[in-house]
Design an enzyme around this catalytic site. Structure first.
Site, PDB file in Angstrom:
ATOM      1  N   CYS A 119       0.832  -1.193   0.000  1.00 12.30           N
ATOM      2  CA  CYS A 119       0.000   0.000   0.000  1.00 12.30           C
ATOM      3  C   CYS A 119       0.872   1.251   0.000  1.00 12.30           C
ATOM      4  O   CYS A 119       0.579   2.231  -0.671  1.00 12.30           O
ATOM      5  CB  CYS A 119      -0.916  -0.025   1.225  1.00 12.30           C
ATOM      6  SG  CYS A 119      -2.040   1.361   1.268  1.00 12.30           S
ATOM      7  N   CYS A 126      -4.635  -2.082   5.645  1.00 17.97           N
ATOM      8  CA  CYS A 126      -4.260  -0.703   5.410  1.00 17.97           C
ATOM      9  C   CYS A 126      -5.400   0.011   4.693  1.00 17.97           C
ATOM     10  O   CYS A 126      -5.717  -0.321   3.549  1.00 17.97           O
ATOM     11  CB  CYS A 126      -3.004  -0.722   4.551  1.00 17.97           C
ATOM     12  SG  CYS A 126      -2.720   0.740   3.603  1.00 17.97           S
TER      13      CYS A 126
END
Length: 395
Positions: free
Chosen positions: A100, A200
């Site tokens: 991410c 995330c």
């Protein structure tokens, strides 16, 4: 006046980071990244990203900075979610947080920020950035955060010099306690907010539920491998070279169903990861069972008793050239070279003494001590003192 765009996540860390930047005299703009909108996989009926974006907006208002939301769910699905499923199907265990950062926050998000005229992008990570002059050129360092308990440099292990040059980490010099104190003094809505769990930016998603939506359940057996299995008998071996030895130490053991006994059933080998203890639902063993390997082709989970089971322990791992990354490109090893480092194979792990060996096909990381549950698909990161210099995907 330099313009900084900060990713406001609706958490306490990014809130305080935004405040500090403003104090330092930057023009600060807050951006909330919406990365997910499939509400069918969140745990409860609360909508975490809505709460978070609301909190981020309140913080921006309080600090008197402009705020907007960007929808990155398409890129997130493509680069993170789809990738995760592909990895799980191959029986590997990806790390969505590292990805991410590499793919979303410091790539897609950074591009948006630069288009909005930003000089820098800032995040609420607990890490620091250093700058050194080398051969008349600036080289950027990724340094561990001061708070040893919260150091998040590992999550940024895939960043490049280019990305680092445009990044700021305002809270890297602070401890979590100090960050919360600042937030309380400022009376920020996020001051007491718990740290986010789950994927995330997706919020409170249970990974198995998330996986189940894509990967169909498929019943298979759980096999327990005894510690005494011949596979583990290390005969005195002679190696023709250092590389031959490393290749042996990092090898993947090949298990077969008849090496042990069937102790239970499971709903899909791809839901399990090496080192996992929960979710096996097999009782009655003197020591708890741990997953030592999964075979997604045959749909078998191999387990062993106790955390010192030989199936869990290994001294070396390998990273292919394609998946090898140097944050400090100037320190990259050439074939035949070695380097003494400290390394970790997962986020919360204390740093371990290790030696890097560069070979034609990639890089071996050889640890001084046995490591538990070295997992394919996860990231190994190596440090020289408190600087993260490189990383790679464990193959």
């Amino acid at each position: 006046m330099k313009r900084v765009i900060i990713g406001l996540s609706g958490g306490v860390d990014s809130s305080v980071a935004a405040y500090l930047l403003k104090e330092q005299g930057y023009e600060v703009i807050g951006l909330f990244m919406k990365n997910w909108h499939d509400d069918s996989v969140t745990i409860s009926n609360e909508c975490p990203w809505l709460d978070d974006s609301n909190d981020a907006m309140l913080v921006a208002e309080k600090l008197g900075i402009p705020f907007q939301t960007v929808d990155l769910s398409e890129q997130y699905k493509e680069r993170i979610v789809d990738y995760m499923f592909q990895e799980y199907e191959k029986g590997r265990t990806p790390n969505p947080d590292v990805l991410c950062n590499r793919e979303i926050k410091f790539d897609v998000f950074m591009d948006i920020a630069l288009e909005l005229g930003a000089d820098y992008v800032a995040t609420g990570h607990y890490c620091r950035k250093g700058t050194i002059e080398k051969d008349g050129q600036k080289t950027y360092q990724l340094l561990a955060g001061i708070d040893g308990n919260k150091d998040q440099s590992y999550f940024l292990c895939q960043l490049s010099q280019e990305q680092l040059s445009k990044s700021l980490f305002p809270i890297g010099e602070l401890t979590k306690t100090e960050v919360r104190e600042i937030a309380s003094k400022l009376d920020l809505v996020t001051a007491e907010k718990k740290d986010s769990q789950g994927l995330c930016f997706i919020g409170k998603v249970k990974l198995p539920d998330f996986l189940q939506q894509q990967l169909k359940p498929k019943e298979g057996v759980i096999v327990e491998i005894p510690k005494e299995q011949e596979l583990y008998n290390d005969v005195e071996r002679t190696f023709i070279s250092e590389e031959d030895k490393l290749n042996y130490l990092s090898r993947k053991l090949q298990y077969k169903r008849d090496y042990g006994k069937v102790v239970g059933k499971h709903q899909g080998a791809h839901y399990f990861t090496k080192g996992q203890r929960k979710g096996l639902a097999v009782g009655g063993t003197p020591e708890p069972l741990f997953v030592i390997d999964t075979d997604v082709e045959e749909n078998i989970i191999y387990t062993g008793q106790g955390k010192n089971h030989p199936g869990l322990l290994k001294k070396a791992l390998f990273v292919t050239n394609e998946e090898l990354h140097w944050v400090r490109e100037d320190l990259a090893l050439k074939v035949g070279e070695t380097m003494q480092v400290k390394a970790r194979i997962r986020y919360r792990q204390p740093l371990e003494e290790a030696t890097l060996h560069k070979v034609e096909s990639g890089l071996y990381v050889e640890f001084e001590n046995f490591q538990s549950a070295i997992t394919e698909g996860q990231f190994v990161a190596w440090y020289i003192e408190d600087e993260l210099v490189g990383s790679g995907v464990i193959s």
